[in-house]
Design an enzyme around this catalytic site. Structure first.
Site, PDB file in Angstrom:
ATOM      1  N   ALA A  71       0.834  -1.211   0.000  1.00  0.00           N
ATOM      2  CA  ALA A  71       0.000   0.000   0.000  1.00  0.00           C
ATOM      3  C   ALA A  71       0.867   1.259   0.000  1.00  0.00           C
ATOM      4  CB  ALA A  71      -0.910  -0.003   1.217  1.00  0.00           C
ATOM      5  N   THR A  72       1.996   1.182   0.647  1.00  0.00           N
ATOM      6  CA  THR A  72       2.894   2.343   0.689  1.00  0.00           C
ATOM      7  C   THR A  72       3.279   2.738  -0.736  1.00  0.00           C
ATOM      8  OG1 THR A  72       3.713   1.673   2.848  1.00  0.00           O
ATOM      9  CG2 THR A  72       5.131   3.160   1.574  1.00  0.00           C
ATOM     10  N   ASN A 154      -6.836   3.202  10.566  1.00  0.00           N
ATOM     11  CA  ASN A 154      -6.190   1.998  11.063  1.00  0.00           C
ATOM     12  C   ASN A 154      -6.150   1.921  12.593  1.00  0.00           C
ATOM     13  OD1 ASN A 154      -4.490   4.184   9.956  1.00  0.00           O
ATOM     14  ND2 ASN A 154      -2.845   3.179  11.078  1.00  0.00           N
ATOM     15  N   GLN A 182      -7.769  -0.466   5.185  1.00  0.00           N
ATOM     16  CA  GLN A 182      -8.495  -1.003   6.348  1.00  0.00           C
ATOM     17  C   GLN A 182      -9.972  -1.251   6.037  1.00  0.00           C
ATOM     18  OE1 GLN A 182      -7.047  -1.987   9.114  1.00  0.00           O
ATOM     19  NE2 GLN A 182      -5.007  -1.113   8.785  1.00  0.00           N
ATOM     20  N   ALA A 204      -2.494  -6.703   0.314  1.00  0.00           N
ATOM     21  CA  ALA A 204      -2.957  -8.079   0.561  1.00  0.00           C
ATOM     22  C   ALA A 204      -2.822  -8.527   2.016  1.00  0.00           C
ATOM     23  CB  ALA A 204      -2.198  -9.044  -0.344  1.00  0.00           C
ATOM     24  N   HIS A 205      -1.745  -8.084   2.686  1.00  0.00           N
ATOM     25  CA  HIS A 205      -1.507  -8.657   4.021  1.00  0.00           C
ATOM     26  C   HIS A 205      -2.503  -8.164   5.069  1.00  0.00           C
ATOM     27  CE1 HIS A 205       0.784  -5.426   6.308  1.00  0.00           C
ATOM     28  NE2 HIS A 205       0.867  -4.938   5.081  1.00  0.00           N
ATOM     29  N   THR A 241       9.603  -7.574 -12.523  1.00  0.00           N
ATOM     30  CA  THR A 241       9.033  -8.900 -12.772  1.00  0.00           C
ATOM     31  C   THR A 241       7.884  -9.189 -11.809  1.00  0.00           C
ATOM     32  OG1 THR A 241      11.164  -9.664 -13.566  1.00  0.00           O
ATOM     33  CG2 THR A 241       9.606 -11.378 -12.890  1.00  0.00           C
ATOM     34  N   CYS A 328       6.979   5.750  16.922  1.00  0.00           N
ATOM     35  CA  CYS A 328       7.735   6.354  18.015  1.00  0.00           C
ATOM     36  C   CYS A 328       7.508   7.863  18.039  1.00  0.00           C
ATOM     37  CB  CYS A 328       9.216   6.060  17.863  1.00  0.00           C
ATOM     38  SG  CYS A 328       9.545   4.320  18.015  1.00  0.00           S
TER      39      CYS A 328
HETATM   40  N1  PLP Z   1      -2.405   2.558   4.830  1.00  0.00           N
HETATM   41  C1  PLP Z   1      -3.025   2.120   5.935  1.00  0.00           C
HETATM   42  C2  PLP Z   1      -4.340   2.732   6.331  1.00  0.00           C
HETATM   43  C3  PLP Z   1      -2.451   1.111   6.715  1.00  0.00           C
HETATM   44  O1  PLP Z   1      -3.069   0.677   7.810  1.00  0.00           O
HETATM   45  C4  PLP Z   1      -1.208   0.566   6.310  1.00  0.00           C
HETATM   46  C5  PLP Z   1      -0.538  -0.454   7.129  1.00  0.00           C
HETATM   47  O2  PLP Z   1      -0.379  -0.328   8.329  1.00  0.00           O
HETATM   48  C6  PLP Z   1      -0.604   1.056   5.145  1.00  0.00           C
HETATM   49  C7  PLP Z   1      -1.230   2.047   4.429  1.00  0.00           C
HETATM   50  C8  PLP Z   1       0.705   0.527   4.655  1.00  0.00           C
HETATM   51  O3  PLP Z   1       0.538  -0.772   4.150  1.00  0.00           O
HETATM   52  P1  PLP Z   1       1.740  -1.602   3.517  1.00  0.00           P
HETATM   53  O4  PLP Z   1       2.367  -2.315   4.655  1.00  0.00           O
HETATM   54  O5  PLP Z   1       1.112  -2.555   2.569  1.00  0.00           O
HETATM   55  O6  PLP Z   1       2.647  -0.648   2.858  1.00  0.00           O
END
Ligand code: PLP
Length: 394
Positions: A71-72, A154, A182, A204-205, A241, A328
């Site tokens: 997602a990042t 989140n 989320q 996915a995770h 790839t 942190c």
């Molecule tokens: N966006 C939200 C709302 C999330 O909760 C998270 C993961 O904590 C992310 C983005 C980042 O996800 P990823 O680990 O797939 O980069």
């Protein structure tokens, strides 16, 4: 007993996805872009997986789903893509509206882009951790090119008014992105019904797929420049790839997640509410946000006088995994960033605990968690001099 209640951080892989992925680590290891039989052997599975993603989001074939590493990366692709495609060429429209409680993948990227002249309005949350659609609309000006608003938070699980704000964006000719990490598997996500959404991020995770693979939905006509340049993969839109095994896993996982939305909203919600009812009876606790406005699996609770981390360690010793939701954020103690944004009382940010369930969470696990949570709170309160002092002085 071990209980995993940190499903907003990551989830266990769906056993069905694991089984489906296995052959792609073994005999089906070809590169799908190769012309020989090994390549040909894996291509159908790739198409099936992509089809599962299109179905889960209910989007037409004409739109794009880019496969990313997480997602990042998807969030970076949108924000930096908008910068390169629009803002760099037309600095008159350099304004982005977002919320103050987005994931760092949005906030840090916007901070970086602000060095290049991007102006950002961060709309604040209210005391429930919610965002007002009207505040989002009011933040839009003639200079606004993009609104980026997460679908669900989140930390708190609070659901944001994506439908209303995306419809407004469409009407105003402003692009709309949502980080739906989320929301997938917890809320109904139907992009044909909500056709003001131009870009949507998923990972996915967070829905029982593998780690290190994500996606970005891009509406037809709203294409973005590449973040990664190189080979011709993904129709030349994202080089590198393809990780076929993980794509196959993500396809099955998103299909399963979409099929289990009702279960999440009935069975998982019932377990979440049972846990919440029990632990919020502990004196001096605050649960953030009305439960009907939250994703069905999440509780963010503060126990006055108990550091979130002390609680976390007590729970961990008893086998229960939760989270302080911490980045942190302070020198020695971890403060919950969303609690900080909600503001008012700084103690709440240090005493926050997040508990997040999944469709694999059982009643037995919740009963056990209630027992150990109450015991831990009693133990820690009994040794907390600050709490005793606060109570004495009222
Ligand atoms: N966006 C939200 C709302 C999330 O909760 C998270 C993961 O904590 C992310 C983005 C980042 O996800 P990823 O680990 O797939 O980069």
């Amino acid at each position: 007993m071990r209980v995993y209640l940190d499903n907003n951080a990551t989830t266990k892989i769906d056993p069905l996805a694991k089984v489906k992925m296995q052959p792609f680590f073994e005999e089906l290891y070809g590169n799908p872009n190769s012309l020989h039989q090994y390549g040909m052997d894996v291509r159908p599975a790739l198409n099936v997986a992509l089809g599962e993603m299109y179905d889960a989001l209910n989007v037409p074939d004409a739109d794009d789903i880019l496969i990313t590493s997480c997602a990042t990366e998807s969030n970076n692709t949108v924000l930096k893509g908008i910068f390169f495609k629009h803002i760099l060429k037309n600095p008159e429209k350099n304004h982005i509206v977002t919320t103050s409680v987005e994931h760092p993948a949005i906030l840090e990227t916007l901070l970086y882009l602000s060095d290049f002249g991007v102006e950002v309005t961060y709309v604040d949350v209210d005391e429930d951790g919610g965002v007002s659609a009207q505040d989002m609309k009011n933040a839009v000006t003639d200079k606004t090119i993009l609104i980026s608003m997460m679908w669900a938070n989140n930390e708190t699980g609070m659901i944001f008014p994506v439908e209303e704000v995306s419809a407004f964006a469409k009407e105003k000719g402003v692009l709309f992105h949502t980080d739906a990490v989320q929301a997938i598997g917890k809320l109904k996500v139907d992009l044909t019904a909500m056709n003001g959404i131009d870009y949507l991020t998923f990972s996915a995770h967070k829905f029982h797929g593998p780690k290190g693979i994500g996606g970005l939905y891009v509406k037809k006509g709203k294409e973005l420049p590449n973040l990664l340049h190189g080979g011709e993969q993904m129709g030349g839109k994202r080089a590198g790839t393809l990780n076929v095994a993980y794509i196959v896993g993500m396809g099955l996982a998103i299909k399963q997640a979409a099929n289990h939305v009702d279960k999440m909203n009935v069975d998982v919600r019932r377990l979440r509410d049972k846990l919440e009812d029990a632990i919020s009876k502990i004196s001096d606790t605050i649960v953030v946000g009305p439960r009907e406005k939250r994703t069905p699996n999440t509780i963010l609770i503060s126990l006055r006088g108990i550091e979130g981390e002390s609680m976390l360690w007590d729970l961990n010793k008893a086998g229960v995994a939760a989270s302080t939701g911490s980045a942190c954020a302070s020198e020695s103690l971890h403060a919950n960033p969303v609690m900080n944004a909600i503001g008012e009382d700084p103690e709440l940010a240090h005493t926050a605990m997040r508990l997040s369930l999944s469709r694999f969470t059982t009643e037995e696990e919740i009963d056990y968690t209630i027992e150990v949570f109450i015991k831990a709170a009693e133990r820690l309160r009994s040794i907390s001099s600050t709490y005793a002092y606060t109570n004495e002085v009222g």
